[in-house]
Design a protein around this motif. Structure first.
Motif, PDB file in Angstrom:
ATOM      1  N   PRO A 221       0.813  -1.223   0.000  1.00 38.94           N
ATOM      2  CA  PRO A 221       0.000   0.000   0.000  1.00 38.94           C
ATOM      3  C   PRO A 221       0.843   1.269   0.000  1.00 38.94           C
ATOM      4  O   PRO A 221       0.330   2.351  -0.228  1.00 38.94           O
ATOM      5  N   TRP A 222       2.145   1.146   0.251  1.00 42.46           N
ATOM      6  CA  TRP A 222       2.994   2.339   0.353  1.00 42.46           C
ATOM      7  C   TRP A 222       3.587   2.733  -0.985  1.00 42.46           C
ATOM      8  O   TRP A 222       3.793   3.905  -1.259  1.00 42.46           O
ATOM      9  N   CYS A 223       3.906   1.745  -1.843  1.00 41.62           N
ATOM     10  CA  CYS A 223       4.531   2.084  -3.125  1.00 41.62           C
ATOM     11  C   CYS A 223       3.791   1.485  -4.312  1.00 41.62           C
ATOM     12  O   CYS A 223       4.135   1.765  -5.455  1.00 41.62           O
ATOM     13  N   GLY A 224       2.790   0.640  -4.064  1.00 43.47           N
ATOM     14  CA  GLY A 224       2.001   0.073  -5.150  1.00 43.47           C
ATOM     15  C   GLY A 224       2.633  -1.121  -5.829  1.00 43.47           C
ATOM     16  O   GLY A 224       2.057  -1.668  -6.767  1.00 43.47           O
ATOM     17  N   THR A 225       3.803  -1.558  -5.359  1.00 43.32           N
ATOM     18  CA  THR A 225       4.464  -2.721  -5.961  1.00 43.32           C
ATOM     19  C   THR A 225       3.648  -3.979  -5.687  1.00 43.32           C
ATOM     20  O   THR A 225       3.213  -4.210  -4.562  1.00 43.32           O
ATOM     21  N   GLU A 226       3.453  -4.770  -6.732  1.00 44.22           N
ATOM     22  CA  GLU A 226       2.773  -6.050  -6.573  1.00 44.22           C
ATOM     23  C   GLU A 226       3.823  -7.139  -6.412  1.00 44.22           C
ATOM     24  O   GLU A 226       4.662  -7.337  -7.293  1.00 44.22           O
ATOM     25  N   LEU A 227       3.796  -7.808  -5.268  1.00 40.96           N
ATOM     26  CA  LEU A 227       4.764  -8.866  -4.987  1.00 40.96           C
ATOM     27  C   LEU A 227       4.127 -10.215  -5.272  1.00 40.96           C
ATOM     28  O   LEU A 227       3.021 -10.492  -4.801  1.00 40.96           O
ATOM     29  N   ARG A 228       4.813 -11.047  -6.073  1.00 46.42           N
ATOM     30  CA  ARG A 228       4.351 -12.410  -6.306  1.00 46.42           C
ATOM     31  C   ARG A 228       4.930 -13.288  -5.205  1.00 46.42           C
ATOM     32  O   ARG A 228       6.124 -13.210  -4.909  1.00 46.42           O
ATOM     33  N   LEU A 229       4.079 -14.102  -4.609  1.00 49.61           N
ATOM     34  CA  LEU A 229       4.468 -14.898  -3.449  1.00 49.61           C
ATOM     35  C   LEU A 229       4.311 -16.377  -3.734  1.00 49.61           C
ATOM     36  O   LEU A 229       3.436 -16.782  -4.497  1.00 49.61           O
ATOM     37  N   ARG A 230       5.161 -17.172  -3.091  1.00 49.14           N
ATOM     38  CA  ARG A 230       5.009 -18.621  -3.078  1.00 49.14           C
ATOM     39  C   ARG A 230       4.604 -18.999  -1.660  1.00 49.14           C
ATOM     40  O   ARG A 230       5.345 -18.735  -0.708  1.00 49.14           O
ATOM     41  N   VAL A 231       3.438 -19.591  -1.516  1.00 51.82           N
ATOM     42  CA  VAL A 231       2.841 -19.843  -0.212  1.00 51.82           C
ATOM     43  C   VAL A 231       2.826 -21.337   0.062  1.00 51.82           C
ATOM     44  O   VAL A 231       2.312 -22.114  -0.746  1.00 51.82           O
ATOM     45  N   SER A 232       3.394 -21.741   1.190  1.00 52.33           N
ATOM     46  CA  SER A 232       3.435 -23.155   1.560  1.00 52.33           C
ATOM     47  C   SER A 232       2.155 -23.566   2.267  1.00 52.33           C
ATOM     48  O   SER A 232       1.514 -22.748   2.940  1.00 52.33           O
ATOM     49  N   SER A 233       1.825 -24.850   2.145  1.00 48.10           N
ATOM     50  CA  SER A 233       0.675 -25.394   2.876  1.00 48.10           C
ATOM     51  C   SER A 233       0.991 -25.361   4.372  1.00 48.10           C
ATOM     52  O   SER A 233       2.162 -25.309   4.773  1.00 48.10           O
ATOM     53  N   PRO A 234      -0.052 -25.393   5.218  1.00 44.81           N
ATOM     54  CA  PRO A 234       0.208 -25.410   6.664  1.00 44.81           C
ATOM     55  C   PRO A 234       1.110 -26.567   7.087  1.00 44.81           C
ATOM     56  O   PRO A 234       1.987 -26.387   7.928  1.00 44.81           O
ATOM     57  N   GLU A 235       0.896 -27.764   6.502  1.00 39.95           N
ATOM     58  CA  GLU A 235       1.723 -28.914   6.887  1.00 39.95           C
ATOM     59  C   GLU A 235       3.177 -28.699   6.497  1.00 39.95           C
ATOM     60  O   GLU A 235       4.097 -28.947   7.281  1.00 39.95           O
ATOM     61  N   ARG A 236       3.412 -28.216   5.273  1.00 45.49           N
ATOM     62  CA  ARG A 236       4.790 -27.973   4.825  1.00 45.49           C
ATOM     63  C   ARG A 236       5.453 -26.897   5.682  1.00 45.49           C
ATOM     64  O   ARG A 236       6.615 -27.003   6.061  1.00 45.49           O
ATOM     65  N   PHE A 237       4.696 -25.857   6.012  1.00 46.50           N
ATOM     66  CA  PHE A 237       5.238 -24.785   6.846  1.00 46.50           C
ATOM     67  C   PHE A 237       5.535 -25.291   8.254  1.00 46.50           C
ATOM     68  O   PHE A 237       6.579 -24.983   8.834  1.00 46.50           O
ATOM     69  N   ARG A 238       4.633 -26.104   8.786  1.00 43.68           N
ATOM     70  CA  ARG A 238       4.858 -26.663  10.123  1.00 43.68           C
ATOM     71  C   ARG A 238       6.124 -27.530  10.123  1.00 43.68           C
ATOM     72  O   ARG A 238       6.913 -27.479  11.067  1.00 43.68           O
ATOM     73  N   ARG A 239       6.336 -28.289   9.053  1.00 45.92           N
ATOM     74  CA  ARG A 239       7.539 -29.120   8.942  1.00 45.92           C
ATOM     75  C   ARG A 239       8.793 -28.228   8.914  1.00 45.92           C
ATOM     76  O   ARG A 239       9.801 -28.533   9.548  1.00 45.92           O
TER      77      ARG A 239
END
Ligand SMILES: [Zn+2]
Length: 142
Positions: free
Chosen positions: A50-68
């Motif tokens: 919201p500060w500069c308008g840059t759109e960041l592409r993200l890679r999001v892990s599943s909860p199980e993968r993140f928990r691991r």
């Protein structure tokens, strides 16, 4: 669906180091956001700063993968703490404690790195170079 271990995230936009008496928080701007985690594996998502308008592409892990991932950081930290303890034993028990000092210093550095990995872990990674943005867990109260 398993619960997300850290559902709230915060996007940090690091601004220029210009001092303004009206804005004591002159080095960072942050905003809270959430992402939809996939059931398994990784998924793509975007967030707009919201500060500069840059759109960041993200890679999001599943909860199980993140928990691991968090478990691996915690296990690494435990191993690093054992290394520090072993170094302390060697320093105390030997007349020439060089190996013990190496274990102490190396173990301490590993504790810092692994604890930071666990503390700042989000399971959300930006694609490419996200500067001046960082994604951290949101630990503020709502
Ligand atoms: Zn920004």
């Amino acid at each position: 669906m398993p619960a997300d271990p850290r559902p709230r995230l915060r996007l940090w936009h690091l601004t220029e180091s210009r001092f303004s008496p009206r804005s004591p928080d002159f080095t960072t701007r942050t905003t809270a956001f959430t992402v939809r985690r996939p059931l398994d594996g990784d998924a793509r998502d975007t967030v707009t700063c919201p500060w500069c308008g840059t759109e960041l592409r993200l890679r999001v892990s599943s909860p199980e993968r993140f928990r691991r991932s968090l478990r691996q950081w915690a296990l690494g930290c435990a191993a690093a703490l054992l290394t520090v303890a072993a170094g302390a034993v060697v320093v105390v028990a030997t007349p020439l404690p060089v190996a013990g000092v190496v274990l102490l210093v190396g173990g301490f550095l590993a504790v810092v790195i692994t604890a930071a990995g666990w503390w700042w872990g989000t399971g959300v990674r930006p694609d490419g170079s996200p500067e001046p943005h960082h994604i951290r867990p949101d630990r503020s109260r709502r």
